[in-house]
Enzyme design. Structure first.
Site, PDB file in Angstrom:
ATOM      1  N   GLU A 194       2.552   3.572   3.307  1.00  0.00           N
ATOM      2  CA  GLU A 194       2.194   4.584   4.311  1.00  0.00           C
ATOM      3  C   GLU A 194       0.969   4.151   5.104  1.00  0.00           C
ATOM      4  O   GLU A 194       0.922   4.281   6.329  1.00  0.00           O
ATOM      5  CB  GLU A 194       1.888   5.933   3.644  1.00  0.00           C
ATOM      6  N   CYS A 253       0.811   8.841  -2.516  1.00  0.00           N
ATOM      7  CA  CYS A 253      -0.386   8.961  -3.356  1.00  0.00           C
ATOM      8  C   CYS A 253      -1.450   9.770  -2.617  1.00  0.00           C
ATOM      9  O   CYS A 253      -1.382   9.991  -1.406  1.00  0.00           O
ATOM     10  CB  CYS A 253      -0.912   7.585  -3.738  1.00  0.00           C
ATOM     11  N   CYS A 284      -0.899   0.707   0.191  1.00  0.00           N
ATOM     12  CA  CYS A 284       0.382   1.418   0.146  1.00  0.00           C
ATOM     13  C   CYS A 284       1.140   1.278   1.466  1.00  0.00           C
ATOM     14  O   CYS A 284       0.551   1.024   2.521  1.00  0.00           O
ATOM     15  CB  CYS A 284       0.153   2.902  -0.111  1.00  0.00           C
ATOM     16  N   CYS A 321      -3.157   8.116   0.449  1.00  0.00           N
ATOM     17  CA  CYS A 321      -2.321   8.115   1.658  1.00  0.00           C
ATOM     18  C   CYS A 321      -2.245   9.511   2.263  1.00  0.00           C
ATOM     19  O   CYS A 321      -2.226   9.658   3.487  1.00  0.00           O
ATOM     20  CB  CYS A 321      -0.923   7.585   1.357  1.00  0.00           C
ATOM     21  N   ASN A 340       4.293  -1.708   0.962  1.00  0.00           N
ATOM     22  CA  ASN A 340       3.122  -1.893   0.109  1.00  0.00           C
ATOM     23  C   ASN A 340       2.870  -3.380  -0.089  1.00  0.00           C
ATOM     24  O   ASN A 340       3.799  -4.193  -0.164  1.00  0.00           O
ATOM     25  CB  ASN A 340       3.216  -1.128  -1.215  1.00  0.00           C
ATOM     26  N   ILE A 341       1.597  -3.711  -0.130  1.00  0.00           N
ATOM     27  CA  ILE A 341       1.155  -5.104  -0.233  1.00  0.00           C
ATOM     28  C   ILE A 341       0.137  -5.160  -1.363  1.00  0.00           C
ATOM     29  O   ILE A 341      -0.975  -4.621  -1.231  1.00  0.00           O
ATOM     30  CB  ILE A 341       0.518  -5.575   1.094  1.00  0.00           C
TER      31      ILE A 341
HETATM   32  N1  THU Z   1       2.808   3.051  -3.463  1.00  0.00           N
HETATM   33  C1  THU Z   1       3.043   3.162  -2.130  1.00  0.00           C
HETATM   34  O1  THU Z   1       3.086   2.170  -1.394  1.00  0.00           O
HETATM   35  N2  THU Z   1       3.231   4.400  -1.621  1.00  0.00           N
HETATM   36  C2  THU Z   1       3.343   5.523  -2.371  1.00  0.00           C
HETATM   37  O2  THU Z   1       3.607   6.577  -1.820  1.00  0.00           O
HETATM   38  C3  THU Z   1       3.173   5.480  -3.835  1.00  0.00           C
HETATM   39  C4  THU Z   1       2.684   4.181  -4.366  1.00  0.00           C
HETATM   40  C5  THU Z   1       2.680   1.709  -4.032  1.00  0.00           C
HETATM   41  C6  THU Z   1       1.332   1.288  -4.502  1.00  0.00           C
HETATM   42  C7  THU Z   1       1.685   0.173  -5.474  1.00  0.00           C
HETATM   43  O3  THU Z   1       1.914  -1.022  -4.734  1.00  0.00           O
HETATM   44  C8  THU Z   1       3.037   0.608  -6.051  1.00  0.00           C
HETATM   45  O4  THU Z   1       3.541   1.586  -5.155  1.00  0.00           O
HETATM   46  C9  THU Z   1       2.947   1.182  -7.443  1.00  0.00           C
HETATM   47  O5  THU Z   1       1.967   2.154  -7.516  1.00  0.00           O
END
Ligand code: THU
Length: 137
Positions: A60, A91, A58, A94, A47-48
């Site tokens: 994914e 989420c 995210c 994704c 995630n960035i």
């Molecule tokens: N996030 C993801 O990268 N993937 C997920 O499956 C759930 C949420 C990230 C988004 C954000 O950077 C952090 O987690 C908190 O929500």
């Protein structure tokens, strides 16, 4: 190209390595993903985040978009990991992004950094996903 079968533990390890690259100054919640192609290649993502929060991406979708932008279309397995209490649930955004490119029955492995692992599928994650055919009129 590497056609060797790859076990789920290896894919989770790749996701874990990607998690270490997460840019998460706002949530402090790192997530890693690893997407295995049918040809045996792995695309990882983290995630960035962004100071303008909704701009964040995210893990994914980072992995998926890296793969698709390199011309990949055929996917075998997705693994996702985070330091969550339960194996990290992707989420909704994704889930929709994954359902565009991955078959309903494709294996998705959800993990946490304590070693808990859940196996699920694209269709279980988003039953009744909006599909390209749904735009046929
Ligand atoms: N996030 C993801 O990268 N993937 C997920 O499956 C759930 C949420 C990230 C988004 C954000 O950077 C952090 O987690 C908190 O929500």
């Amino acid at each position: 190209m590497n056609n060797k079968p790859l076990d789920n533990t290896q894919l989770i390890e790749e996701a874990h390595r990607a998690m270490a690259k997460a840019y998460v100054p706002y949530s402090h919640f790192p997530v890693g993903a690893a997407l295995l192609t049918k040809s045996g290649k792995i695309y990882t993502g983290c995630n960035i985040e962004n100071a303008s929060y909704p701009v964040s991406n995210c893990a994914e979708r980072t992995a998926l978009f890296k793969a698709v932008s390199e011309g990949e279309r055929d996917f075998a397995t997705l693994a996702v990991i985070a330091p969550s209490k339960r194996p990290v649930p992707p989420c909704g955004m994704c889930r929709q992004a994954v359902s565009e490119f991955c078959s309903p029955g494709m294996l998705v492995i959800l993990a946490n950094t304590d070693g808990a692992v859940t196996r699920t599928t694209v269709a279980e994650l988003l039953p009744g996903a909006f599909q390209p055919e749904d735009m046929d009129q």
